[in-house]
Design a protein around this motif. Sequence first.
Motif, mmCIF file in Angstrom:
data_model
loop_
_atom_site.group_PDB
_atom_site.id
_atom_site.type_symbol
_atom_site.label_atom_id
_atom_site.label_comp_id
_atom_site.label_asym_id
_atom_site.label_seq_id
_atom_site.Cartn_x
_atom_site.Cartn_y
_atom_site.Cartn_z
ATOM 1 N N LEU A 45 0.827 -1.212 0.000
ATOM 2 C CA LEU A 45 0.000 0.000 0.000
ATOM 3 C C LEU A 45 0.857 1.257 0.000
ATOM 4 N N ASP A 46 1.912 1.260 0.824
ATOM 5 C CA ASP A 46 2.758 2.458 0.922
ATOM 6 C C ASP A 46 3.475 2.755 -0.386
ATOM 7 N N SER A 47 3.585 1.728 -1.256
ATOM 8 C CA SER A 47 4.324 1.927 -2.510
ATOM 9 C C SER A 47 3.428 2.493 -3.618
ATOM 10 N N LEU A 48 2.113 2.554 -3.336
ATOM 11 C CA LEU A 48 1.188 3.031 -4.379
ATOM 12 C C LEU A 48 0.954 4.531 -4.258
ATOM 13 N N LYS A 49 0.764 5.167 -5.401
ATOM 14 C CA LYS A 49 0.468 6.608 -5.387
ATOM 15 C C LYS A 49 -0.854 6.840 -4.661
ATOM 16 N N PRO A 50 -0.993 7.978 -3.978
ATOM 17 C CA PRO A 50 -2.251 8.241 -3.276
ATOM 18 C C PRO A 50 -3.434 8.196 -4.232
ATOM 19 N N GLY A 51 -4.554 7.675 -3.740
ATOM 20 C CA GLY A 51 -5.789 7.699 -4.540
ATOM 21 C C GLY A 51 -6.009 6.477 -5.406
ATOM 22 N N ILE A 52 -4.995 5.605 -5.517
ATOM 23 C CA ILE A 52 -5.185 4.406 -6.361
ATOM 24 C C ILE A 52 -6.197 3.456 -5.720
ATOM 25 N N VAL A 53 -6.078 3.273 -4.409
ATOM 26 C CA VAL A 53 -7.009 2.353 -3.736
ATOM 27 C C VAL A 53 -8.242 3.131 -3.277
ATOM 28 N N HIS A 54 -9.405 2.660 -3.714
ATOM 29 C CA HIS A 54 -10.679 3.243 -3.288
ATOM 30 C C HIS A 54 -11.256 2.358 -2.183
ATOM 31 N N TRP A 55 -11.208 2.836 -0.970
ATOM 32 C CA TRP A 55 -11.703 2.061 0.183
ATOM 33 C C TRP A 55 -13.215 2.213 0.293
ATOM 34 N N GLY A 56 -13.852 1.176 0.835
ATOM 35 C CA GLY A 56 -15.305 1.239 1.029
ATOM 36 C C GLY A 56 -16.070 1.029 -0.269
ATOM 37 N N TYR A 57 -15.458 0.374 -1.250
ATOM 38 C CA TYR A 57 -16.117 0.068 -2.524
ATOM 39 C C TYR A 57 -16.355 -1.438 -2.597
ATOM 40 N N ASN A 58 -17.541 -1.847 -2.198
ATOM 41 C CA ASN A 58 -17.900 -3.268 -2.200
ATOM 42 C C ASN A 58 -18.613 -3.573 -3.520
ATOM 43 N N LEU A 59 -17.954 -4.331 -4.390
ATOM 44 C CA LEU A 59 -18.568 -4.637 -5.694
ATOM 45 C C LEU A 59 -19.803 -5.496 -5.477
ATOM 46 N N SER A 60 -20.934 -5.045 -6.009
ATOM 47 C CA SER A 60 -22.121 -5.891 -5.861
ATOM 48 C C SER A 60 -22.428 -6.628 -7.156
ATOM 49 N N SER A 61 -22.140 -6.025 -8.311
ATOM 50 C CA SER A 61 -22.358 -6.759 -9.566
ATOM 51 C C SER A 61 -21.516 -6.169 -10.693
ATOM 52 N N ILE A 62 -21.357 -6.963 -11.729
ATOM 53 C CA ILE A 62 -20.603 -6.540 -12.908
ATOM 54 C C ILE A 62 -21.442 -6.916 -14.122
ATOM 55 N N HIS A 84 -17.054 -3.109 -19.415
ATOM 56 C CA HIS A 84 -17.814 -3.670 -18.286
ATOM 57 C C HIS A 84 -18.138 -2.604 -17.244
ATOM 58 N N GLU A 85 -19.375 -2.659 -16.796
ATOM 59 C CA GLU A 85 -19.861 -1.726 -15.779
ATOM 60 C C GLU A 85 -19.750 -2.374 -14.412
ATOM 61 N N LEU A 86 -19.174 -1.644 -13.489
ATOM 62 C CA LEU A 86 -19.070 -2.136 -12.111
ATOM 63 C C LEU A 86 -20.081 -1.392 -11.253
ATOM 64 N N HIS A 87 -20.851 -2.139 -10.483
ATOM 65 C CA HIS A 87 -21.839 -1.524 -9.588
ATOM 66 C C HIS A 87 -21.422 -1.793 -8.151
ATOM 67 N N PHE A 88 -21.280 -0.728 -7.399
ATOM 68 C CA PHE A 88 -20.825 -0.868 -6.008
ATOM 69 C C PHE A 88 -21.974 -0.612 -5.046
ATOM 70 N N GLU A 89 -21.832 -1.217 -3.871
ATOM 71 C CA GLU A 89 -22.886 -1.116 -2.855
ATOM 72 C C GLU A 89 -23.147 0.333 -2.438
ATOM 73 N N ASN A 90 -22.112 1.187 -2.561
ATOM 74 C CA ASN A 90 -22.285 2.594 -2.166
ATOM 75 C C ASN A 90 -22.982 3.436 -3.237
ATOM 76 N N GLY A 91 -23.490 2.767 -4.287
ATOM 77 C CA GLY A 91 -24.285 3.474 -5.295
ATOM 78 C C GLY A 91 -23.478 3.925 -6.503
ATOM 79 N N VAL A 92 -22.145 3.818 -6.436
ATOM 80 C CA VAL A 92 -21.312 4.273 -7.565
ATOM 81 C C VAL A 92 -21.319 3.218 -8.671
#
Length: 386
Positions: free
Chosen positions: A116-133, A141-149
């Motif tokens: 994680l420390d080796s990645l540029k800031p912002g690459i990892v999106h926390w709190g994104y639970n994939l619900s469907s693809i 491909h469209e990714l649908h996340f539980e947070n509505g995004v």
Amino acid sequence: MTTKTTPRIAIIGAGPGGLTLARILQTRNIPTTVFERESDPDTRPQGGSLDLHPESGQLALRLAELFEPFQAIARYEDQEGRSFNKHAQVLPAGRPVEESGDRPEIDRTELRKLLLDSLKPGIVHWGYNLSSIRRATDGRHELHFENGVTEIFDLVVGADGTWSHVRPLISNAKPFYTGVTFIEFGLDNVDQDHPALAQLVGHGTMFAKGNNQGLFAQRNSHAHIRVYAGMRIPEGWETKAGFDASNPHTARKWLFDRFADWDQSLQALILESNDHFVVRPLYMLPVGHRWNFHPGVTLLGDAAHLMSPFSGEGANLAMLDAADLANAISTHSTLEEAVRTYEETMFPRAEDAARGAYQGVNRAVAPDAPAHKLVLSKAQGSEQAG
Ligand SMILES: Cc1cc2nc3c(=O)[nH]c(=O)nc-3n(C[C@H](O)[C@H](O)[C@H](O)COP(=O)(O)OP(=O)(O)OC[C@H]3O[C@@H](n4cnc5c(N)ncnc54)[C@H](O)[C@@H]3O)c2cc1C
């Protein structure tokens, strides 16, 4: 990549596989977005110690340009292996203390932090639970996340582990129960508070086996010993057996009764444990799991080839998959060619390891486990759990 526009690559899951892929691609100036369902890096401890192998986990860290920082924190001194029967008699299958060995240990939390420390800031999106693809009309491909995004990508890499939400799009396979459950618990500050157990487990991993069950203990950093009591037991047994992991007193008593005829030195692992018990049923995908090529989507690590931990390879393979996929993406002119090349390499390798893991779990947690161990040691085979 030699395409004219930069492709959008999504990686689902910030485990060892997903993060290694993001990091190696970053070193080659190929941007990715990692989506992780956990709300932040410290939501939960990541689990026990892993030994990283030179030809897989370590190779991936070299490609990620992280090998030196890894060496600085890896525990070369914890590579010992011990093997006992239930009477605490030593079986001739252990490994001596070998600081110069080439499979050093690292705690998962530390490995994740390194990546994680080796990645540029912002690459990892926390709190994104994939619900469907879903495949979009333009083939992406469209990714649908539980947070509505909802987001759309050219390539989606499912690195989302056992219960992958990407896998069902390309495969009908579902994980099934191996027949073995681990109950995990631990001991803290062992050198001072549990010196006899620190001595018993040694600097590495200890296996004690017999009668369809076993105690597998591993030394972690910060003087912690993690123990898995492995048992061949039907799925969903807790309800019938009245086992309650949230009640440490009854959980400990229940476990102690299961190991009542074991040597006292081994029973002490249960009696002196801390109060944190976790039930971990072990699942696997069919050995040789593969899927037909599906443009724009692939899988790596446990999402592709979940196997019991008795290969000692799961995290190592996830990282090697990531290295192979990153290499393919950075050297092929299209994502389609890259994914095909990666999958051709990954499928047979995963099949071999999965076969080994299947044999491993059936030998390690078996009625005659020590006898199996003797046969194995004669044949110079190996079994691991970590
Ligand atoms: C008891 C035990 C001991 C083991 N010991 C060893 C060992 O000694 N050596 C070894 O090499 N391997 C070992 N393994 C296997 C190893 O843990 C796995 O193979 C490895 O973690 C797989 O890595 P991964 O990146 O594919 O998946 P994971 O580590 O499972 O990571 C998946 C990530 O995806 C996230 N995720 C899941 N679903 C979603 C979603 N819908 N949306 C967004 N994010 C999601 C998860 O939160 C997680 O962060 C062991 C396994 C067990 C159970």
